[in-house]
Design an enzyme around this catalytic site. Structure first.
Site, short mmCIF file in Angstrom:
data_model
loop_
_atom_site.label_atom_id
_atom_site.label_comp_id
_atom_site.label_asym_id
_atom_site.label_seq_id
_atom_site.Cartn_x
_atom_site.Cartn_y
_atom_site.Cartn_z
N GLY A 162 -9.91 -4.97 -7.85
CA GLY A 162 -8.74 -5.86 -7.78
C GLY A 162 -8.91 -6.81 -6.60
O GLY A 162 -10.03 -7.12 -6.18
N ARG A 185 -10.06 -0.66 -15.69
CA ARG A 185 -9.58 -0.59 -17.07
C ARG A 185 -10.28 -1.58 -17.98
O ARG A 185 -10.38 -1.38 -19.17
CB ARG A 185 -8.07 -0.77 -17.11
CG ARG A 185 -7.39 0.44 -16.46
CD ARG A 185 -5.92 0.47 -16.67
NE ARG A 185 -5.23 -0.30 -15.65
CZ ARG A 185 -4.02 0.00 -15.21
NH1 ARG A 185 -3.35 1.01 -15.74
NH2 ARG A 185 -3.44 -0.72 -14.28
N HIS A 292 -3.75 5.35 8.10
CA HIS A 292 -3.22 4.33 7.18
C HIS A 292 -3.01 2.98 7.90
O HIS A 292 -1.88 2.49 7.99
CB HIS A 292 -1.91 4.81 6.52
CG HIS A 292 -1.59 4.09 5.26
ND1 HIS A 292 -0.90 4.67 4.20
CD2 HIS A 292 -1.86 2.82 4.83
CE1 HIS A 292 -0.76 3.79 3.22
NE2 HIS A 292 -1.33 2.66 3.59
N SER A 295 -3.83 -2.54 6.71
CA SER A 295 -3.28 -3.90 6.88
C SER A 295 -2.82 -4.16 8.31
O SER A 295 -2.17 -5.18 8.58
CB SER A 295 -2.11 -4.11 5.92
OG SER A 295 -1.04 -3.22 6.24
#
Ligand code: NDP
Ligand code: DGY
Length: 327
Positions: A162, A185, A292, A295
């Site tokens: 992505g 997919r 985490h 970003s």
């Protein structure tokens, strides 16, 4: 507009003052903030969300039927400070006609950079090396000490090509990666930019020296990385996950790492978050765990807040959102 007519907005965490100013100065909402750097306790969320027209939330807030019921039928918009939306009960939100804003694109570069940093730190054993320097374990230069794995000439497999997956591939290719495999997919036209070969998952696992998970968490990807998955990987392969912790079965990962089924793992995301300090994964030298921070650059977080505020305001006004999740 009198205070009575203002729409009620709940912000579930302390956010930069500039973001709050934009919300307040818009003159359409009455803003209440859970003014803490820590998540709002569930009981407080359920109490404070009552009567809200807009909800500004974080990925750590589970927005499910209970929260939506507690909010009430006037809830028009949920704006999440994240691109991931697995914490939102999307079917229920859609059923109720609530709009959702999120933060794609603006965090792609920061997250891809962090993924490359984590991959290199894991493959070249940086945390172990730093620890040896500090502990006095560094006795001399030794031919075989702290050797790791090189990107040069390697095959990299990306699960989920992505926005972020592609940005990771673009950054890794210049390190001399020989083959770039990906799965998902369906094949992606943008894979051409990185000479990506679309392959089934088992081929990717068998042939890759580095396996990087960058897919969304959904029913198909939940616990995708399990015993069978790790058993297909090379013994010398490095596993990296910066998507969501629930994509991995952590017991199976521990087993794979501690038995030499795979060489090493780097995780920016875990289940739960935070990972308890006595978690077995943290006892392993071949597992690098970050809190985490994909970003987490100043500029990216600032941009994410601005975008989320603008998503919320647009949702409240019934206007087009800068980034609306298509439900
Ligand atoms: P995108 O929607 O652009 O990419 C997600 C990719 O996942 C798509 O290419 C999609 O493929 C793929 N995918 C979905 N289902 C599967 C599957 N069953 N098998 C393989 N691939 C699948 O999102 P982003 O790249 O912007 O973000 C990806 C994720 O990264 C977020 O959902 C979030 O969880 C995580 N993230 C983590 C951060 C951190 O701080 N560590 C920061 C930002 C994001 P298709 O299009 O074919 O469905
Ligand atoms: C996201 O946006 O989904 C990340 O996990 C945090 O930036």
């Amino acid at each position: 507009m009198s205070t009575k007519e203002l729409m009620k907005v709940l912000v579930t965490r302390r956010i930069p003052q500039e973001g709050l100013d934009v919300l307040t100065n818009a003159g359409i909402c009455d803003v209440s903030v859970w003014d803490s750097d820590e998540p709002v306790p569930r009981s407080e969320l359920l109490k404070r969300v009552q009567g809200a027209h807009g909800l500004f939330c974080m990925l750590s807030d589970r927005i499910d039927t209970e929260v939506l019921d507690a909010a009430g039928p006037q809830l028009k918009v949920i704006s999440t400070l994240s691109v991931g939306f697995d914490h939102l009960a999307i079917d229920e939100i859609q059923k109720r006609g609530i709009r959702v804003g999120y933060t794609p694109d603006v965090l792609t570069d920061a997250t891809a950079e962090l993924t490359v940093a984590l991959l290199l730190a894991t493959a070249r054993r940086l945390p172990e090396g730093i620890q040896e320097v500090k502990s006095g374990g560094w006795s001399s230069w030794k031919p075989l000490w702290l050797c790791g794995y090189s990107l040069s000439g390697s095959t990299v497999g990306v699960i989920g090509l992505g926005r972020i997956g592609l940005a990771i591939a673009q950054r890794l290719k210049p390190f001399g990666v020989r083959r770039l495999l990906y799965t998902g997919r369906q094949p992606k036209p943008q894979a051409q930019e990185v000479d990506g070969e679309y392959v089934p998952l088992d081929t990717l696992l068998r042939e890759s020296d580095f396996v990087v998970v960058s897919c969304a968490l959904n029913p198909d990807t939940r616990a995708l990385c399990d015993k069978t998955f790790f058993s297909m990987m090379k013994k010398t392969a490095v596993f990296i996950n910066t998507s969501r912790g629930a994509v991995v079965n952590q017991e199976d990962l521990f087993e794979a790492l501690s038995t030499g089924q795979i060489a090493a793992a780097g995780l920016d995301v875990t289940t739960p978050e935070p990972l308890p300090t006595d978690h077995p994964l943290l006892t392993l030298t071949n597992c690098v765990v970050l809190p985490h921070i994909g970003s987490a650059t100043y500029s990216t977080r600032g941009t994410m807040v601005k975008l989320s505020v603008n998503n919320l305001l647009a949702g409240l006004s019934g206007d087009a959102m800068p980034s609306e999740l298509k439900l």
